[in-house]
Design a protein around this motif. Structure first.
Motif, mmCIF file in Angstrom:
data_model
loop_
_atom_site.group_PDB
_atom_site.id
_atom_site.type_symbol
_atom_site.label_atom_id
_atom_site.label_comp_id
_atom_site.label_asym_id
_atom_site.label_seq_id
_atom_site.Cartn_x
_atom_site.Cartn_y
_atom_site.Cartn_z
ATOM 1 N N TYR A 96 -23.008 21.203 -33.268
ATOM 2 C CA TYR A 96 -22.039 20.920 -32.571
ATOM 3 C C TYR A 96 -21.029 22.400 -32.745
ATOM 4 C CZ TYR A 96 -16.824 21.011 -34.209
ATOM 5 O OH TYR A 96 -15.316 20.769 -34.207
ATOM 6 N N ALA A 97 -21.436 23.668 -32.476
ATOM 7 C CA ALA A 97 -20.797 24.250 -31.743
ATOM 8 C C ALA A 97 -20.509 24.226 -30.320
ATOM 9 C CB ALA A 97 -21.487 25.867 -32.225
ATOM 10 N N ALA A 98 -21.648 23.588 -29.911
ATOM 11 C CA ALA A 98 -22.119 23.392 -28.354
ATOM 12 C C ALA A 98 -20.250 22.902 -28.304
ATOM 13 C CB ALA A 98 -22.816 23.258 -27.362
ATOM 14 N N ALA A 99 -20.232 22.246 -29.067
ATOM 15 C CA ALA A 99 -19.337 20.411 -28.350
ATOM 16 C C ALA A 99 -17.735 20.874 -28.500
ATOM 17 C CB ALA A 99 -19.056 19.506 -29.237
ATOM 18 N N VAL A 100 -18.188 22.085 -29.641
ATOM 19 C CA VAL A 100 -16.073 22.867 -29.277
ATOM 20 C C VAL A 100 -16.276 23.550 -27.930
ATOM 21 C CG1 VAL A 100 -15.344 24.716 -30.394
ATOM 22 C CG2 VAL A 100 -16.231 23.133 -32.188
ATOM 23 N N TYR A 101 -17.222 24.420 -27.833
ATOM 24 C CA TYR A 101 -17.706 25.229 -26.733
ATOM 25 C C TYR A 101 -16.892 24.503 -25.583
ATOM 26 C CZ TYR A 101 -18.333 28.681 -22.985
ATOM 27 O OH TYR A 101 -18.619 29.143 -22.168
ATOM 28 N N TRP A 102 -17.276 23.747 -24.772
ATOM 29 C CA TRP A 102 -17.311 23.038 -23.706
ATOM 30 C C TRP A 102 -16.426 22.143 -23.798
ATOM 31 C CZ3 TRP A 102 -19.234 24.990 -20.206
ATOM 32 C CH2 TRP A 102 -20.843 25.477 -19.553
ATOM 33 N N LEU A 103 -15.696 21.098 -24.810
ATOM 34 C CA LEU A 103 -14.098 20.258 -25.182
ATOM 35 C C LEU A 103 -13.531 20.432 -25.353
ATOM 36 C CD1 LEU A 103 -16.950 17.265 -26.467
ATOM 37 C CD2 LEU A 103 -16.416 17.332 -24.064
ATOM 38 N N LEU A 104 -12.982 21.741 -26.741
ATOM 39 C CA LEU A 104 -12.003 21.650 -27.400
ATOM 40 C C LEU A 104 -11.073 23.511 -26.085
ATOM 41 C CD1 LEU A 104 -10.193 21.245 -29.655
ATOM 42 C CD2 LEU A 104 -11.280 23.709 -30.529
ATOM 43 N N PRO A 105 -9.833 22.862 -26.145
ATOM 44 C CA PRO A 105 -8.775 23.636 -24.394
ATOM 45 C C PRO A 105 -8.881 24.972 -26.060
ATOM 46 C CG PRO A 105 -8.103 21.939 -24.898
ATOM 47 C CD PRO A 105 -9.919 21.433 -26.078
ATOM 48 N N GLU A 106 -7.758 25.975 -25.740
ATOM 49 C CA GLU A 106 -7.219 26.771 -26.317
ATOM 50 C C GLU A 106 -6.027 26.392 -26.103
ATOM 51 O OE1 GLU A 106 -6.715 28.075 -28.753
ATOM 52 O OE2 GLU A 106 -8.119 30.016 -27.873
ATOM 53 N N SER A 107 -4.984 26.378 -27.173
ATOM 54 C CA SER A 107 -3.508 26.192 -27.662
ATOM 55 C C SER A 107 -2.945 26.589 -26.216
ATOM 56 C CB SER A 107 -2.917 26.761 -29.104
ATOM 57 O OG SER A 107 -1.896 26.741 -29.317
ATOM 58 N N PRO A 108 -2.036 25.835 -25.674
ATOM 59 C CA PRO A 108 -1.803 26.081 -25.163
ATOM 60 C C PRO A 108 -0.029 27.133 -25.519
ATOM 61 C CG PRO A 108 -1.503 23.798 -24.172
ATOM 62 C CD PRO A 108 -2.404 24.495 -25.200
ATOM 63 N N ARG A 109 0.993 27.321 -26.621
ATOM 64 C CA ARG A 109 1.539 28.132 -27.412
ATOM 65 C C ARG A 109 0.907 29.095 -27.852
ATOM 66 N NH1 ARG A 109 3.310 22.706 -29.924
ATOM 67 N NH2 ARG A 109 5.285 22.688 -30.215
ATOM 68 N N TRP A 110 -0.281 29.046 -27.581
ATOM 69 C CA TRP A 110 -0.878 30.882 -28.702
ATOM 70 C C TRP A 110 -1.202 31.278 -27.325
ATOM 71 C CZ3 TRP A 110 -5.059 32.855 -27.190
ATOM 72 C CH2 TRP A 110 -5.561 33.783 -27.709
ATOM 73 N N LEU A 111 -1.741 30.858 -26.175
ATOM 74 C CA LEU A 111 -1.779 31.624 -24.434
ATOM 75 C C LEU A 111 -0.373 31.840 -24.559
ATOM 76 C CD1 LEU A 111 -4.053 29.386 -23.018
ATOM 77 C CD2 LEU A 111 -4.860 31.605 -23.685
ATOM 78 N N ALA A 112 0.665 30.967 -24.211
ATOM 79 C CA ALA A 112 1.844 31.722 -24.115
ATOM 80 C C ALA A 112 2.203 32.956 -24.617
ATOM 81 C CB ALA A 112 2.635 30.513 -24.048
ATOM 82 N N ARG A 113 2.331 33.089 -25.916
ATOM 83 C CA ARG A 113 2.634 33.613 -26.779
ATOM 84 C C ARG A 113 2.097 34.571 -26.446
ATOM 85 N NH1 ARG A 113 6.250 33.943 -31.308
ATOM 86 N NH2 ARG A 113 7.279 32.009 -30.599
ATOM 87 N N LYS A 114 0.857 35.176 -25.969
ATOM 88 C CA LYS A 114 0.029 36.230 -25.554
ATOM 89 C C LYS A 114 -0.121 36.614 -24.707
ATOM 90 C CE LYS A 114 -2.093 36.698 -29.922
ATOM 91 N NZ LYS A 114 -1.462 37.734 -31.015
ATOM 92 N N GLY A 115 0.878 35.983 -23.835
ATOM 93 C CA GLY A 115 1.149 36.172 -22.032
ATOM 94 C C GLY A 115 0.850 36.007 -20.952
#
Length: 477
Positions: free
Chosen positions: A196-215
């Protein structure tokens, strides 16, 4: 700095206007499957306990220590995983945790004896600690305020499906293999979801809220643009303009430091969430771990006890869906009080149950309402803390409550059952549940109907201001 803050506000506002699409469901399902696969690993121990007791000649204290060691590993792994997720991203730590606990679950089938099994289950628990707080942190940051707890109910139902399948899988494995080998084979099978770890890698995006907070604004923009494109494709209508809030006069006083969890702005939330969660986790570990052993001790065959456990575990699935629905309409506090109050009453009646039918019935009540209380509770973990501390705060509450409900409670319960009997043991379980109800009624912050940014802005305000925010937000729902 002002440009970054404005970009963060815009990203959040664009997320809040999005309808539910297939991409939303994909994110929720992938996050929920993290709990499903983990439930197979955790449930493998509870299902294996009767066979382990027979083949390794375990005492009640040995059984309690085995469950406690696994849970203690979870407790130790939670806070570092939360810190890493807040620093390096939710997705990366989720994948690492899945691979870690799957490998050590497989190794449980290769251990030479009891003491080595203790330490391998502890090591598996470390990886499990990386998983527990992340799915609801992820969903809280992707899903608009009207649907957060409803979707968390679905995800938590995935967890219960994993616990439901574990005894059914045991029903297939244990009768068909020698007792000395059956539990080893079962642990190895329970590790198979590592793929299942492979499914997370390919199908789950990173949180835009977290990305924005990190610049990382370009990545956040790409992520939110994909969500908007899917929404436009699904509805065929232009999206409404984002409602970007006017910045409040008082900035939040919370930084990303771990010590802030115990500072004046957050310590009350951390303590009350931990007390409320302890009652649920105690109920959870009783229902999900010890029911096979309790029924075997009453003279039932191992296979029969697994069927009873599967029925009891299945009761949590509709319970979690109902809890998520109720929390969105009546609030997190109402959902918790209703469910844990009913679960405590179920524990009292289980204590005095005089037949197998009544025992299974009241165990189902504890499962439906007690384990079913998790969606509103867990989503409130994520909602209590700002984004820089969301995974850390959620993990800290889980660590404290799992320590008291899962380590201390799981170790003490088999000894208590052996010395005092079922009646006293389950009355104590009910008392712990009622303590959580009283805490929830008197000391918690309602988070229903507010965006994460609104909740973050409230942190650090005076109590009067906090109450006025709650009233206004509640009236608007």
């Amino acid at each position: 700095m002002e440009e970054r803050v404005a970009a963060q506000a815009e990203i959040a506002a664009r997320l809040e206007r999005l309808p539910v699409t297939l991409l939303t469901w994909r994110i929720v399902i992938i996050a929920g499957l993290a709990w499903f696969t983990e439930a197979l690993s955790i449930g493998s121990l509870g299902v294996s306990l009767p066979a382990l007791r027979e083949t390794l000649h375990l005492t009640p204290s040995d059984v309690g220590a085995l469950v406690a060691f696994q849970t203690f590993g979870v407790v130790i792994g939670l806070i570092p995983a939360g810190r890493l997720a807040d620093r390096y991203g939710r997705k990366r730590i989720l994948i690492g945790g899945i691979v870690w606990y799957s490998v050590f679950t497989f190794l449980c089938g290769l251990v030479p004896g009891y003491h080595s099994l203790l330490w391998v289950r502890f090591a598996a628990g470390l990886g499990m600690g990386a998983i527990f707080p992340l799915p609801y942190a992820i969903v809280s940051e992707f899903v608009r305020k009207q649907h957060r707890t409803m979707f968390n109910g679905f995800m938590d139902a995935c967890l219960s499906i994993g616990y439901f399948i574990a005894p059914l899988l045991g029903f297939v494995v244990f009768p068909n293999f020698d007792p000395t080998m059956s539990w080893r084979i079962f642990f190895m099978i329970a590790a198979s979801p590592i793929i299942y770890a492979a499914a997370v890698y390919w199908l789950l995006p990173e949180s835009p809220r977290w990305l924005a907070r990190k610049g990382r604004l370009a990545e956040a923009e790409a992520g939110i643009a994909q969500l908007e494109a899917k929404a436009l494709q699904a509805t065929g209508r232009p999206l409404p303009p984002p409602e970007i809030p006017v910045p409040g006069a008082e900035p939040t006083v919370v930084s990303g430091r771990f010590s802030q969890l115990f500072g004046p702005a957050l310590i009350g939330r951390t303590i009350t969430r931990s007390i409320s969660a302890t009652g649920v986790f105690f109920m959870f570990y009783v229902v999900m771990t010890y029911m096979p052993t309790i029924f075997v001790s009453h003279g039932f065959k191992f296979a029969t006890s697994l069927i009873f456990t599967a029925i009891i575990t299945a009761a949590a699935i509709p319970g979690k869906l109902a809890n998520g629905w109720l929390a969105e309409r009546r609030g997190r506090r109402t959902a918790y009080v209703t469910f844990m109050g009913a679960a405590g009453i179920g524990a009292v009646f289980f204590a005095i149950a005089g037949s197998v039918t009544s025992s299974v019935l009241f165990a189902c009540v504890m499962s439906f309402f007690g384990t079913g209380a998790f969606p509103a509770l867990k989503m409130s973990f994520a909602e209590q803390y700002p984004i820089d501390l969301r995974a850390t705060g959620s993990a800290t509450v889980e660590a404290v409550s799992r320590f008291f409900g899962g380590v201390v409670g799981a170790y003490v319960l088999p000894v208590l059952l052996h010395r005092e009997g079922q009646a006293i043991s389950f009355v104590i379980i009910a008392i712990v549940a009622f303590i959580g109800v009283v805490t929830e009624l008197t000391s918690t912050v309602e988070t229903q109907g507010k965006t994460l940014e609104e909740l973050e802005q409230v942190i650090g305000h005076k109590p009067e201001a906090t109450r006025s925010h709650e009233v206004r937000a509640g009236d608007a729902v």
